[in-house]
Design an enzyme around this catalytic site. Structure first.
Site, PDB file in Angstrom:
ATOM      1  N   GLY A  31       0.800  -1.222   0.000  1.00 60.15           N
ATOM      2  CA  GLY A  31       0.000   0.000   0.000  1.00 60.15           C
ATOM      3  C   GLY A  31       0.829   1.267   0.000  1.00 60.15           C
ATOM      4  N   ASN A  32       0.167   2.400   0.336  1.00 59.57           N
ATOM      5  CA  ASN A  32       0.750   3.745   0.191  1.00 59.57           C
ATOM      6  C   ASN A  32       1.310   3.869  -1.231  1.00 59.57           C
ATOM      7  OD1 ASN A  32       1.252   6.343   1.133  1.00 59.57           O
ATOM      8  ND2 ASN A  32       3.358   5.838   1.664  1.00 59.57           N
ATOM      9  N   GLY A  36       5.329   3.997  -9.030  1.00 60.47           N
ATOM     10  CA  GLY A  36       6.001   2.713  -9.273  1.00 60.47           C
ATOM     11  C   GLY A  36       5.009   1.561  -9.203  1.00 60.47           C
ATOM     12  N   HIS A  37       4.139   1.587  -8.175  1.00 61.29           N
ATOM     13  CA  HIS A  37       3.120   0.532  -8.057  1.00 61.29           C
ATOM     14  C   HIS A  37       2.145   0.603  -9.229  1.00 61.29           C
ATOM     15  CE1 HIS A  37       4.013   1.166  -3.606  1.00 61.29           C
ATOM     16  NE2 HIS A  37       4.216  -0.123  -3.745  1.00 61.29           N
ATOM     17  N   LYS A 149      13.293  -2.135  -8.317  1.00 59.57           N
ATOM     18  CA  LYS A 149      13.980  -1.384  -7.249  1.00 59.57           C
ATOM     19  C   LYS A 149      14.403  -2.321  -6.125  1.00 59.57           C
ATOM     20  CE  LYS A 149      12.084   1.271  -4.009  1.00 59.57           C
ATOM     21  NZ  LYS A 149      12.783   0.934  -2.744  1.00 59.57           N
ATOM     22  N   VAL A 176      10.535   3.341 -11.146  1.00 57.80           N
ATOM     23  CA  VAL A 176      10.065   4.673 -11.549  1.00 57.80           C
ATOM     24  C   VAL A 176      10.782   5.691 -10.648  1.00 57.80           C
ATOM     25  CG1 VAL A 176       8.072   6.205 -11.761  1.00 57.80           C
ATOM     26  CG2 VAL A 176       7.836   3.765 -12.284  1.00 57.80           C
ATOM     27  N   SER A 185       9.418   5.353  -3.637  1.00 57.29           N
ATOM     28  CA  SER A 185       9.299   4.377  -2.550  1.00 57.29           C
ATOM     29  C   SER A 185       8.273   4.883  -1.561  1.00 57.29           C
ATOM     30  CB  SER A 185      10.655   4.230  -1.841  1.00 57.29           C
ATOM     31  OG  SER A 185      10.479   3.629  -0.577  1.00 57.29           O
ATOM     32  N   ARG A 187       8.448   4.673   1.466  1.00 45.39           N
ATOM     33  CA  ARG A 187       9.145   5.254   2.630  1.00 45.39           C
ATOM     34  C   ARG A 187       9.682   6.662   2.350  1.00 45.39           C
ATOM     35  NH1 ARG A 187      10.569  -0.417   3.814  1.00 45.39           N
ATOM     36  NH2 ARG A 187       9.782  -0.891   5.882  1.00 45.39           N
TER      37      ARG A 187
END
Ligand code: PAF
EC number: 6.3.2.1
Length: 283
Positions: A31-32, A36-37, A149, A176, A185, A187
């Site tokens: 999640g978050n 990239g996702h 990544k 990405v 990311s 984070r």
């Protein structure tokens, strides 16, 4: 987009698609979601009739004192983003749905799980391999997509799938990056404005090391040392910076042609990882 929380609902939805002869792509996430996702979902869309995404912040891959409790959770926004990119099904299980209270089985990919990120995060890859294996058993996808990544994670999952004969094709999707070069990311949201200005230097260090190798430098120990110094001077605490063979992530030797530079470094409490893969011509 259907959003479901139980394994039995998930199996029912998948059974319907399978009966209709439809192929299934799976994108596991915590999640978050960032671009990239969403790229993983986009690539998945082009490869299968149905796309399943999971959001599960997996407690088993966080060590003591790590950020499991504070890991950014943004389910509402994530659902909107997944809907917008054409996800068919979001699987959003609770911890109790994924792990039996008296679970006795874990999956460990020996060796590589103890190196690099595994050395600083003991047990992390056991948690990743276990949850990914379980999610594969729940979804039973034809293909599953992971970001390049997390190259060590991707390699460990490929080894697990091979060793356990799991019938799924693993696809790595390019990282990405922000315009600054910083790899996207979840984070990154921990970074202060000041740290955000420094963070792209991790990618800069990787690019400089690649340029040195492509220019003919073959003292990999020196390249690693110089990158460590650059990162330290920039304000990072370097965890590792390694010139590796992309095939098995062993330390590269001068004759190796396909390389990956793996790096992890902390800015304050935030641990960033990144890598670049490339080949030395005429090897
Ligand atoms: O890369 C991640 O987000 C996680 O490690 C994964 C693969 C979803 C397993 O929890």
């Amino acid at each position: 987009m259907q959003t479901i929380t139980t394994v039995s609902e998930l199996r029912n939805a998948i059974r319907v698609w399978r009966l209709a002869g439809e192929s299934i792509a799976f994108v596991p996430t915590m999640g978050n979601l960032h671009e990239g996702h969403l790229k993983l979902v986009e690539v998945a869309r082009g490869k299968a009739a149905r796309v399943v995404v999971s959001i599960f912040v997996n407690p088993a891959q966080f060590g003591v004192g790590e950020d499991f409790e504070t890991y950014p959770r943004s389910e509402r926004e994530d659902q909107d983003k997944l809907h917008a990119v054409g996800t068919d099904l979001l699987f959003l299980p609770a911890v109790s749905e994924v792990y039996a209270i008296d679970a006795k089985t874990v999956v460990t990919v020996t060796g590589l799980s103890d190196l690099y990120c595994g050395a600083s995060r003991p047990g992390h890859f056991k948690g990743v391999a276990t949850v990914v294996c379980k999610l594969f058993n729940m979804v039973q996808p034809d293909i599953a997509l992971f970001g390049l990544k997390d190259f060590q994670q991707l390699t460990i999952i490929q080894i697990m799938v091979r060793d356990l004969n799991i019938p799924v094709e693993i696809i790595g999707v390019e990282t990405v990056r922000e315009a600054s070069g910083l790899a996207m990311s979840s984070r990154n949201s921990y970074l202060t404005a000041e740290q955000r200005a420094i963070a792209p230097k991790l990618y800069k260090a990787l690019c400089a090391a690649r340029a040195a190798i492509l220019a003919g430098h073959r003292s990999y120990a020196e390249i690693e040392h110089n990158a460590g110094l650059f990162l330290q001077e920039s304000g990072f605490q370097t965890d590792y910076f390694c010139v590796c063979r992309s095939r098995d992530l062993k330390k590269a030797e001068t004759g190796d042609g396909n390389l990956v530079l793996l790096a992890a470094a902390k800015l304050g409490k935030t641990r960033l990882i990144d890598n670049i893969r490339f080949s030395i011509p005429n090897k």
